[in-house]
Design an enzyme around this catalytic site. Structure first.
Site, PDB file in Angstrom:
ATOM      1  N   ALA A  11      12.725  39.494  73.417  1.00 48.72           N
ATOM      2  CA  ALA A  11      13.398  39.678  73.404  1.00 48.72           C
ATOM      3  C   ALA A  11      14.374  40.337  72.670  1.00 48.72           C
ATOM      4  O   ALA A  11      15.156  40.987  72.012  1.00 48.72           O
ATOM      5  CB  ALA A  11      14.104  38.269  73.586  1.00 48.72           C
ATOM      6  N   ALA A  12      15.421  40.057  71.918  1.00 50.62           N
ATOM      7  CA  ALA A  12      16.083  40.570  70.703  1.00 50.62           C
ATOM      8  C   ALA A  12      15.311  41.882  69.501  1.00 50.62           C
ATOM      9  O   ALA A  12      16.308  42.836  69.432  1.00 50.62           O
ATOM     10  CB  ALA A  12      15.984  39.512  69.114  1.00 50.62           C
ATOM     11  N   ARG A  22      20.190  54.242  71.174  1.00 60.08           N
ATOM     12  CA  ARG A  22      20.274  54.512  71.645  1.00 60.08           C
ATOM     13  C   ARG A  22      22.018  55.082  70.896  1.00 60.08           C
ATOM     14  O   ARG A  22      22.463  56.165  71.479  1.00 60.08           O
ATOM     15  CB  ARG A  22      21.635  53.295  72.783  1.00 60.08           C
ATOM     16  CG  ARG A  22      22.748  54.211  74.008  1.00 60.08           C
ATOM     17  CD  ARG A  22      21.884  54.550  74.897  1.00 60.08           C
ATOM     18  NE  ARG A  22      23.276  55.568  75.555  1.00 60.08           N
ATOM     19  CZ  ARG A  22      22.737  56.516  76.204  1.00 60.08           C
ATOM     20  NH1 ARG A  22      22.062  55.851  76.907  1.00 60.08           N
ATOM     21  NH2 ARG A  22      23.740  57.225  76.657  1.00 60.08           N
ATOM     22  N   SER A  39       8.446  42.405  76.144  1.00 60.45           N
ATOM     23  CA  SER A  39       9.737  41.920  76.592  1.00 60.45           C
ATOM     24  C   SER A  39       9.747  41.036  78.277  1.00 60.45           C
ATOM     25  O   SER A  39       9.737  41.336  79.295  1.00 60.45           O
ATOM     26  CB  SER A  39      10.410  43.370  77.652  1.00 60.45           C
ATOM     27  OG  SER A  39      11.172  43.859  78.233  1.00 60.45           O
ATOM     28  N   CYS A  43      11.728  32.129  79.431  1.00 55.68           N
ATOM     29  CA  CYS A  43      12.901  31.591  80.418  1.00 55.68           C
ATOM     30  C   CYS A  43      12.634  31.269  82.193  1.00 55.68           C
ATOM     31  O   CYS A  43      12.712  30.218  82.777  1.00 55.68           O
ATOM     32  CB  CYS A  43      14.301  31.952  80.581  1.00 55.68           C
ATOM     33  SG  CYS A  43      14.571  32.266  78.432  1.00 55.68           S
ATOM     34  N   ASP A 290      15.424  34.055  67.955  1.00 59.24           N
ATOM     35  CA  ASP A 290      14.830  32.714  67.995  1.00 59.24           C
ATOM     36  C   ASP A 290      14.709  31.972  66.362  1.00 59.24           C
ATOM     37  O   ASP A 290      14.193  31.118  65.608  1.00 59.24           O
ATOM     38  CB  ASP A 290      13.717  32.085  68.922  1.00 59.24           C
ATOM     39  CG  ASP A 290      14.091  32.271  70.161  1.00 59.24           C
ATOM     40  OD1 ASP A 290      14.963  32.382  70.195  1.00 59.24           O
ATOM     41  OD2 ASP A 290      13.424  31.823  70.797  1.00 59.24           O
ATOM     42  N   ASN A 312      19.171  38.177  72.882  1.00 61.76           N
ATOM     43  CA  ASN A 312      19.601  39.352  73.294  1.00 61.76           C
ATOM     44  C   ASN A 312      21.110  39.309  73.042  1.00 61.76           C
ATOM     45  O   ASN A 312      21.492  40.825  72.784  1.00 61.76           O
ATOM     46  CB  ASN A 312      20.369  38.859  74.726  1.00 61.76           C
ATOM     47  CG  ASN A 312      18.774  39.614  75.649  1.00 61.76           C
ATOM     48  OD1 ASN A 312      18.344  40.939  75.458  1.00 61.76           O
ATOM     49  ND2 ASN A 312      18.025  38.619  75.834  1.00 61.76           N
ATOM     50  N   TYR A 433      41.464  30.614  92.926  1.00 62.49           N
ATOM     51  CA  TYR A 433      41.082  29.255  94.150  1.00 62.49           C
ATOM     52  C   TYR A 433      40.980  29.816  95.387  1.00 62.49           C
ATOM     53  O   TYR A 433      41.505  30.599  95.380  1.00 62.49           O
ATOM     54  CB  TYR A 433      42.436  28.101  93.518  1.00 62.49           C
ATOM     55  CG  TYR A 433      43.039  27.480  95.143  1.00 62.49           C
ATOM     56  CD1 TYR A 433      41.869  26.468  95.346  1.00 62.49           C
ATOM     57  CD2 TYR A 433      44.099  27.633  95.760  1.00 62.49           C
ATOM     58  CE1 TYR A 433      41.570  25.698  96.522  1.00 62.49           C
ATOM     59  CE2 TYR A 433      43.789  27.007  96.997  1.00 62.49           C
ATOM     60  CZ  TYR A 433      42.895  25.910  97.526  1.00 62.49           C
ATOM     61  OH  TYR A 433      43.113  24.744  98.454  1.00 62.49           O
TER      62      TYR A 433
END
Lengths: 561, 561
Positions: A11-12, A22, A39, A43, A290, A312, A433
């Site tokens: 993940a990280a 990027r 990747s 979970c 983690d 993430n 609501y």
């Protein structure tokens, strides 16, 4: 052109690599992953085991079905991903990482300008006799999930025992119960979710899962596993439980060996220490996910709280900072949410127990109610417990449980906590609501209201746990103000002194109650209980309390018709 | 002992009375209500008409089925409620209200120490020829709802026309479509929900309801209604629509005649002006609910925005202040949420149009994605549009639409707006995460991320509306980077220059694109479109844009196979 090396491709790590690409189109980026998969949505494994997710590969695919393979990362992001490759050492002097190809055994060295450690965490494996027997799983890798699912499909498992009633344990209980085998959960502490629920909320969860047929053994310790080749029984300090499938769900510990050997600072939790920019004690090395510790925004304390959402966020921040950015990660609220059958359970911020330990002067309120107007189809009850600072009204934490919508309320509370908001703020928010979604006064606003009423001395509430203790007292009368119909259906069990007076008759039947008694008023959700308190107090009764949450939130036995 | 008189017994009025009773057990409290029903859930009427709610009385009952009658209020709360009683005049000098029993015609005067005006609002009835024909309804009272439902059950209605595509109109479209009759919606403005959605989000809603078989006529004005006794047709400036059931849903106006005649100040919106303590220009008179104006917390402007949730908050605050309190109502965010078939639509804060009108330098981003991990059963797409101040990053508003979960995201954004938070704050929040509820990076964090990327110049996004305008340009190439399979299923229609290059092949097929062209990259949700932008820019293309929201959020025609 800088060399970025990332250790860890789940993940990280991959998020950091993608973000760095990027921000720096020219960088040379390499991701090292010791496993053969990258990747993957770890979970999602319980839902694969449950059968909700058909194919384990779905967890490794993009939403349009493209496998997140090394080829995909090369083509799309120009990132070199090397699976089955272990980082064995970091030389901070020469800025090199020694890596080992686990298939071929060959070693080589990678030079880095910036290094990212995202080595994750590992499931805790207790050093108990028999722990290595076959069919004892840790659910830490897709291979475990595949093996468990296959055994279930082949109907090889007749008795499942789960060790640990935390997130993974309870998610697995939910997953396995889809397969109609008996499930026993063994928890060392005296409640489910000991890390993040107060006892009266945990009691609601326990009652629910036991109603669904799960066996829950709390305050019970596993001593050994027995069997031949495969596990046959789990022995605890109280029972011998037949078991041909065991899930170890006793929590996780951070993978810090590599960082430690490289001389990087570990924190008080044992996880890697990082600053707000997620930099380790070596400014050329970042760490996230983690394997690092986080700051709890409310207590200011360091915590080890591995969570995919946090990993993430870490990845994004590290990616920016690898390229000269100064993005900051402020901390977490230890927010959690979990689904067990149709029960939703969530928490954010501090529990009452934590608030107490931290020395807060706090006030709590627990309210129950439908998650949308009662007349709407599908309206379901939820119970919300709110904890606030008694002096300032600052919200400290929220827990919620029920078959109704819970996550939205938890997320609104998490947002209030992020900004240090008060119970007044919580009540004021112009939440959306409409009847398909909620009542005009949302459940969390009702909870805020109850805290305000308690602070103003208008509502004298006691918890279900306190009420339970009063049940055997001769001086305490429980006053059930529900309708006769409701009382016929379900009643509190084991209550010494109980009187049934419907709310609408209370004003005219006051002579049936004694002003010298302590009166504990309640109803289904204790809104009428609160009305009863008002009626009694205005009639001169001065020892009236409301049992918060009512029958809906009662974690103990009831009599039913 | 003070005399409290409340005019209006639906939401704000009864809530104020109940709260006042709690704060002042000795007060004499009287509630005057002109109708024969009190305390009904008016917002539930569309769901009664739809058949989701069986009995209209369910809207007037407590969750345990007790009718909220005058007797109930007397017994439980010691409040005198007088239905079918009209307040005809307020004499502020003598502090009296003249009331008229609508059944007997007798008049009397009530003395007050404190008065509450909660006279609500009325549906706008246009002064058009034929507007009083039978079967033209306003859905403002349970009697209307009963008549409509009865006609539907007896299959007397063959063609329904709804005038107005705002909240009530669209909820009624949803309600009537349960009865399988043709439904036409006529809206004067050029889009649905003109009061609270930007055009590209409204376009998604329009496309959805038209796909479900509703006829939507925008930028079309009703001219007259024709028929004998009952309505037979609706004539607009463009069509003659057969209609035997007409719903007027053209908005509401506050009931201020009584307040105005008493000389109380009205605000710029025409509703009653109140201060933060909900006091009118006469300190002995409070007002709340649909008859007062509110402050929009973002613009600081006064707005008329009747909403059941606001009315209930008003009631609580007035109740406290009637008894010497100084509770404050700060304002609203004009948050709304509405369900149409399975589509959820919500908004909080400012729309882009409003931000523009208010002179903000703003930035927007629109992102699409599943509401939970794509591998989870029941994962559905939602589109989120976020509007932020370009200089400070402060969040200004959010709109969300889709079959996935929307209300939670709107509520989190409303909470961020309440605290004046920024896009960085929004990204940082430790929201609850588990696969049954959301992805590790929640949709609103993705939206915040997109805004950050746009601010940093990394994402050059254009809206679907801008993209549509470029479709006919010879200098613009649309670049669809989805897989061949996806492209076979659905494609943008009417696009002059379009090229199909799957993302994974883009790096090796750059020679098929021309650096002098403007390139608009997109995919299903435009996440791959964003990747394509990165690949092209790093290859020297300097006029690349991403069509935000992708195919999922495209409000115009598509070709399908």
């Amino acid at each position: 052109m800088q060399n970025i090396v990332v250790i860890g491709g789940v993940a990280a790590g991959l998020k950091a690599a993608a973000k760095a690409r990027r921000c720096d189109p020219a960088a040379h980026i390499t991701v090292i992953e010791k496993g053969d998969l990258i990747s993957y949505g770890a979970c999602g494994m319980p839902y694969y085991i449950a059968g909700d997710v058909e194919d384990i590969e779905d967890l490794m695919k993009t939403p349009v079905g493209i496998l997140r393979s090394p080829g995909y990362f090369k083509n799309v992001k120009d990132i070199v991903v090397r699976p089955q490759t272990l980082a064995t050492a970091i030389d901070r002097q020469s800025k090199t990482v020694t890596i080992k190809n686990l298939a071929s055994g060959t070693e080589e060295q990678l030079i880095y300008d910036k290094l990212v450690i995202a080595t994750g965490a590992s499931a805790i494996k207790p050093p108990l006799p028999g722990v290595d027997l076959a069919n004892i799983y840790q659910l830490w890798h897709p291979a475990d999930a595949k093996a468990i699912r296959q055994g279930l499909e082949e109907k090889r498992f007749k008795n499942a025992v789960i060790i640990g009633a935390g997130l993974v344990g309870m998610e697995m209980a939910e997953a396995l119960s889809n397969w109609s085998i008996p499930i026993t959960i063994v928890e060392m502490k005296d409640q489910v979710f000991p890390a993040f629920l107060d006892a009266e909320i945990a009691g609601i969860v326990s009652k629910y899962v036991q109603d669904k047929g799960l066996t829950l053994l709390t305050a019970e310790k596993v001593v050994r596993f027995t069997g031949g080749n495969a596990v046959e029984a789990v022995e605890t300090d109280k029972h011998t439980l037949p078991a041909d499938l065991v899930i170890l769900a006793m929590g996780a510990r951070p993978n810090v060996e590599l960082a430690k050997a490289a001389g990087l600072l570990l924190g008080s939790t044992g996880a890697i220490a990082v600053d707000e920019e997620l930099r380790t004690s070596d400014p050329a090395i970042y760490a996230g996910g983690d394997c690092v510790e986080n700051t709890n925004l409310l207590s200011g304390r360091k915590v080890f709280a591995p969570m995919g959402s946090t990993a993430n966020k870490h990845g994004r921040i590290i990616g920016e900072n690898l390229c000269g950015g100064h993005a900051k990660f402020k901390g977490i609220l230890s927010t959690v949410v979990v689904k067990i059958h149709n029960l939703n359970v969530g928490k954010t911020g501090l529990t009452e127990q934590e608030a107490k330990q931290l020395g807060y002067e706090y006030i709590t309120a627990m309210v129950a109610g439908h998650d949308k107007p009662h007349y709407m189809p599908g309206a379901k009850p939820i119970t919300v417990k709110l904890i606030a600072d008694a002096a300032t009204g600052k919200v400290l934490g929220l827990q919620a449980v029920g078959e109704g919508e819970v996550a939205k309320r938890v997320d609104v509370a998490a947002t209030v906590l992020t900004f240090g908001g008060t119970i007044n703020d919580l009540f004021d928010i112009d939440l959306s609501y409409a009847p398909p979604y909620n009542s005009p006064i949302d459940n969390i606003a009702v909870a805020a209201n109850a805290v305000m009423n308690k602070l103003a001395g208008k509502l004298k509430g006691i918890s279900s746990l306190e009420a339970k203790e009063k049940m055997t007292s001769a001086q305490t009368v429980f006053l059930d103000v529900r309708t006769p119909d409701e009382c016929r259906q379900i009643r509190l069990a084991d209550c010494k002194n109980i009187q049934y007076i419907p709310l609408g008759q209370l004003r005219s039947r006051l002579d049936e109650l004694n002003k010298s008694d302590e009166i504990v008023a309640f109803c289904k959700i204790s809104l009428r209980g609160y009305e009863a308190e008002g009626i009694l107090e205005s009639a001169g009764f001065d020892n009236v309390k409301v049992m918060e949450g009512g029958i809906v939130s009662w974690p103990f036995a009831c009599e039913k018709n």
